[in-house]
Design an enzyme around this catalytic site. Structure first.
Site, PDB file in Angstrom:
ATOM      1  N   ASN A 186     -73.604 -22.440 -54.386  1.00 25.38           N
ATOM      2  CA  ASN A 186     -74.550 -21.522 -53.764  1.00 25.38           C
ATOM      3  C   ASN A 186     -75.812 -21.478 -54.608  1.00 25.38           C
ATOM      4  O   ASN A 186     -75.743 -21.201 -55.803  1.00 25.38           O
ATOM      5  CB  ASN A 186     -73.947 -20.113 -53.679  1.00 25.38           C
ATOM      6  CG  ASN A 186     -74.772 -19.178 -52.829  1.00 25.38           C
ATOM      7  OD1 ASN A 186     -74.881 -19.371 -51.615  1.00 25.38           O
ATOM      8  ND2 ASN A 186     -75.369 -18.179 -53.444  1.00 25.38           N
ATOM      9  N   GLU A 187     -76.936 -21.807 -53.984  1.00 27.07           N
ATOM     10  CA  GLU A 187     -78.229 -21.734 -54.674  1.00 27.07           C
ATOM     11  C   GLU A 187     -78.230 -22.492 -55.995  1.00 27.07           C
ATOM     12  O   GLU A 187     -78.521 -21.929 -57.060  1.00 27.07           O
ATOM     13  CB  GLU A 187     -78.645 -20.271 -54.872  1.00 27.07           C
ATOM     14  CG  GLU A 187     -78.820 -19.525 -53.558  1.00 27.07           C
ATOM     15  CD  GLU A 187     -79.266 -18.078 -53.733  1.00 27.07           C
ATOM     16  OE1 GLU A 187     -78.995 -17.491 -54.788  1.00 27.07           O
ATOM     17  OE2 GLU A 187     -79.874 -17.533 -52.798  1.00 27.07           O
ATOM     18  N   GLU A 343     -78.325 -17.423 -44.837  1.00 31.10           N
ATOM     19  CA  GLU A 343     -78.437 -15.996 -45.141  1.00 31.10           C
ATOM     20  C   GLU A 343     -79.745 -15.492 -44.549  1.00 31.10           C
ATOM     21  O   GLU A 343     -80.815 -15.645 -45.132  1.00 31.10           O
ATOM     22  CB  GLU A 343     -78.415 -15.751 -46.654  1.00 31.10           C
ATOM     23  CG  GLU A 343     -77.106 -16.152 -47.298  1.00 31.10           C
ATOM     24  CD  GLU A 343     -77.058 -15.885 -48.802  1.00 31.10           C
ATOM     25  OE1 GLU A 343     -77.918 -15.130 -49.297  1.00 31.10           O
ATOM     26  OE2 GLU A 343     -76.169 -16.442 -49.457  1.00 31.10           O
TER      27      GLU A 343
HETATM   28  C1  GLA Z   1     -78.655 -14.798 -52.432  1.00 25.81           C
HETATM   29  C2  GLA Z   1     -77.218 -15.196 -52.583  1.00 25.81           C
HETATM   30  C3  GLA Z   1     -76.251 -14.196 -52.029  1.00 25.81           C
HETATM   31  C4  GLA Z   1     -76.662 -12.807 -52.345  1.00 25.81           C
HETATM   32  C5  GLA Z   1     -78.065 -12.572 -51.875  1.00 25.81           C
HETATM   33  C6  GLA Z   1     -78.526 -11.161 -52.137  1.00 25.81           C
HETATM   34  O1  GLA Z   1     -79.200 -15.225 -51.273  1.00 25.81           O
HETATM   35  O2  GLA Z   1     -76.953 -16.456 -52.017  1.00 25.81           O
HETATM   36  O3  GLA Z   1     -74.992 -14.453 -52.598  1.00 25.81           O
HETATM   37  O4  GLA Z   1     -76.568 -12.609 -53.724  1.00 25.81           O
HETATM   38  O5  GLA Z   1     -78.915 -13.446 -52.556  1.00 25.81           O
HETATM   39  O6  GLA Z   1     -78.754 -10.919 -53.499  1.00 25.81           O
END
Ligand code: GLA
Ligand code: GLA
Length: 707
Positions: A186-187, A343
């Protein structure tokens, strides 16, 4: 307006750019290496991907949630990306029973899933056993357990554990019909780790790239301050040094190494998943304008792009171009292939405090449509319900902790009903553009390394031009240096600081073939090693631009008022950041500087070259009017029709399968009228519209040119 007329006439245009929207010449882009683009709608059983991020490891009851989701049109969830501790409670013992149960209930309500591989948050037991999994900061101190994204991606214990959990997930779910695919980690993109493993990895990367130390020393100019390396082991990471400075060439290669290493970490996981579970699609969850990794390279390893869209972060009241540009960049990072938002903002963001004020509920719908207008074939809200636990209790989901069907839920539900009805209109369409904005990862990194002056901001420059094009209702593709430029008539390449011979060749071909190129200050300065050119600026681009730059003037005190102005036919515009003093060769002068010892020198030029032309904007005016006039003239010369939109109203189009879909997005609290030039069918109400279309406050109108 006076300024409009005078500036426009300086560009030899008249300001009358209203007219029917023309169909762009480009056909929907093919994904890399000639394969068909990934079709998200076909992948999701022919439905628009409409989802929520869901955390059954922490919440429930799943049955009630699934009912409420289904009622809101939700057909998709992303799960498990932070559930490593639940899926592998002790080393090598995997437990998917809880996730199987959740999937069963969700699937029974018509909801399928993407599962996240959980490497973004290693479990406590793993890091306790192998403390050196924690990344080391540039002072040589390892981070302590807690938070997330805290690992060293070269640590062998970590890599073994990641292989273990990813293999177990792949084996367990390879034939599960309710699992559509995977999100890797993730990210990705941080943190930088300065431990001995990462040092060795960087040294090896340099050895592979350069082959010999002589080549490294030459490329980086290490003789400066006598830094010549005589062994690979002497090459440092760009860590803490006295004065905090490093050789900028080393630093640029470090950024490339880090981006490559990030991609390798992703590929280690995709290799496992593709081998064991070949039928499932793979994505990653990205961050729009974030530039620690070169997304255009990373994304060659995944099937489709997904990203996090939070328009409320730093939003100004009717501004919409931050998410718009980020959507377009994300689409451009994989050859203009449609993407999804993994998201999408479902509520007010915040961690220890809330970040901003609550948006009117209708705006959440407008933002979801904005994603679609820019090429999203899927919108998944973060998150289903606000967490009762942990760091993000102030980061609102669609529901609050009490699960009450609040106003945001009802907006999500309305939108869910609409995207179901719009599926046939959307399928097979994509944003097509005749104008492109070039984003160069090398240039972005080089400016992070040497920011030029305090007031310089590469992304703000992108926005100066991008926002103006959007204000005129023109679609824009963001392209990376390796992109095919042939679909475009206009290419805007702000502050193209680092240029390779290949890119120079490409720009020359583009212009000679009839394209219009817009360059701005500080272009053509550095070669691919982040070494200053020894040609007269703008270096390899000088001939193309028909100018020479023998002197320049940085902005000394941005807070102290405009240090400089430019003059176009008597009209003055305050100018900022940097002043390239242009000496026209074959170019003609369109604007001059007004102050200082170089008053009267050229600030803006246009050069005809081959069948095309090159504009060079030597500074950064801050008036929107300046950009609107400049680009209106360029658009008109290129035969592209724009239109002046009301402030706070966006227009974006998707085309394909013989259809054109026009999205009118109103971010303001009052209803607005837009002249769309011809009659369309309102895709939601079914009625025929007049050429002037009314868009409700915080509302959306979707038009289609088919009966
Ligand atoms: C990011 C992350 C999520 C969550 C959001 C909100 O987009 O991918 O896991 O933490 O931020 O903070
Ligand atoms: C000092 C040093 C030079 C050079 C200049 C500019 O004068 O002696 O070597 O570094 O500053 O930084």
């Amino acid at each position: 307006m006076k300024s409009r007329v005078t500036l426009a006439s300086a560009f030899f245009i008249t300001f009358s750019i209203l007219g029917p929207v023309v169909m762009a010449g480009r056909v929907p882009a093919q994904a890399g290496s000639g394969s068909r683009p990934f079709d998200l709608i076909a992948w999701n059983d022919g439905q628009f991907v409409y989802g929520v991020d869901y955390y059954p490891e922490a919440e429930g009851p799943v049955e009630k949630d699934a009912e409420m989701m289904q009622a809101a049109g939700i057909n998709f969830v992303r799960m498990a990306e932070f559930a490593w501790a639940k899926m592998e409670p002790t080393e090598g013992h995997y437990d998917f029973a809880w996730l199987d149960r959740a999937l069963k209930v969700l699937n029974a309500h018509g909801i399928k899933a993407v599962l996240g591989t959980p490497s973004a948050s290693p479990p406590a037991w793993l890091m306790a056993r192998y403390p050196d999994i924690a990344a080391m900061n540039d002072q040589g101190v390892r981070y302590r357990y807690g938070s997330r994204r805290n690992y060293c991606m070269n640590n062998p214990h970590f890599l073994a554990a990641v292989r273990g959990i990813v293999t177990a997930m792949a084996e367990h779910y390879k034939n599960h019909p309710g699992v559509l695919g995977w999100q890797i980690d993730n990210e990705l993109g941080g943190p930088d780790c300065y431990d001995s493993l990462c040092l060795a990895a960087f040294q090896n990367w340099c050895r592979t790239k350069y082959g010999s130390l002589d080549a490294v020393n030459k490329a980086w100019g290490t003789i400066f301050w006598g830094h010549t390396y005589s062994a690979w082991s002497q090459i440092p990471l760009p860590w803490n040094t006295l004065y905090g400075v490093h050789n900028p060439s080393l630093e640029l290669d470090y950024r490339r190494y880090f981006s490559d290493a990030t991609r390798n970490f992703l590929v280690m996981q995709t290799d496992i998943l593709r081998r064991i579970a070949p039928g499932k699609a793979i994505t990653h969850n990205e961050m729009g304008m974030f530039d620690n990794v070169d997304y255009s390279h990373l994304n060659t390893a995944i099937d489709f792009v997904a990203w996090d869209n939070y328009p409320m972060i730093d939003r100004n009241d009717t501004g919409y171009t931050d998410p718009a540009l980020a959507h377009d960049l994300m689409r451009g990072s994989k050859n203009q292939q449609n993407f999804m938002v993994m998201e999408e903002e479902g509520g007010l963001p915040g961690w220890t405090e809330f970040w901003g004020h609550q948006a009117p509920p209708g705006l959440y719908r407008v933002w979801a449509y904005q994603a679609i207008a820019h090429g999203a074939d899927g919108v998944c809200y973060f998150r289903w319900r606000t967490s009762r636990f942990g760091t993000e209790q102030y980061w609102q989901g669609v529901l609050d902790q009490d699960s009450y069907p609040n106003a945001r839920y009802n907006v999500v539900k309305q939108t869910g009903d609409e995207v179901k009805r719009l599926k046939d209109v959307l399928e097979g369409t994509t944003p097509l553009s005749q104008v492109a904005l070039l984003v160069s990862p090398d240039t972005r990194w080089a400016f992070h390394i040497q920011p030029l002056v305090k007031s310089f901001d590469y992304n703000r420059q992108l926005h100066r031009y991008y926002d103006s094009l959007r204000r005129q209702g023109v679609n824009v593709d963001v392209v990376f240096p390796q992109a095919d430029l042939s679909p475009y008539k206009i290419l805007v390449a702000p502050s193209l600081f680092v240029v390779t011979p290949e890119l120079t060749r490409k720009l020359i071909d583009f212009v000679e073939g009839g394209g219009t190129l817009v360059l701005t200050y500080r272009s053509g300065v550095k070669d691919e090693h982040n070494v200053f050119t020894d040609e007269t600026l703008p270096g390899p681009l000088a001939k193309l631009a028909g100018i020479a730059i023998h002197d320049y003037d940085p902005e000394a005190d941005p807070a102290g008022g405009a240090q400089q102005q430019i003059v176009v036919s008597g009209q003055h515009y305050p100018a900022h950041v940097w002043f390239d003093i242009l000496t026209p060769g074959t170019a003609q002068t369109l604007a001059t500087y007004a102050a200082s010892y170089y008053a009267g020198s050229a600030a803006l030029t246009r050069n005809a070259s081959g069948k095309g032309s090159v504009y060079y904007v030597g500074t950064e005016p801050d008036s929107a009017e300046f950009y609107d006039q400049l680009l209106a003239g360029i658009l008109q010369s290129a035969g592209i029709s724009g239109r002046r939109l009301p402030e706070g109203v966006e227009m974006a189009t998707r085309e394909g399968a013989g259809r054109k879909v026009v999205f009118l997005l109103n971010y303001t609290a009052t209803k607005q009228s837009v002249d769309v030039g011809e009659a369309y069918r309102d895709a939601l109400s079914g009625g025929l519209t007049a050429t002037s279309v009314e868009v409700p406050e915080f509302g959306v109108t979707v038009l289609v040119n088919q009966p």
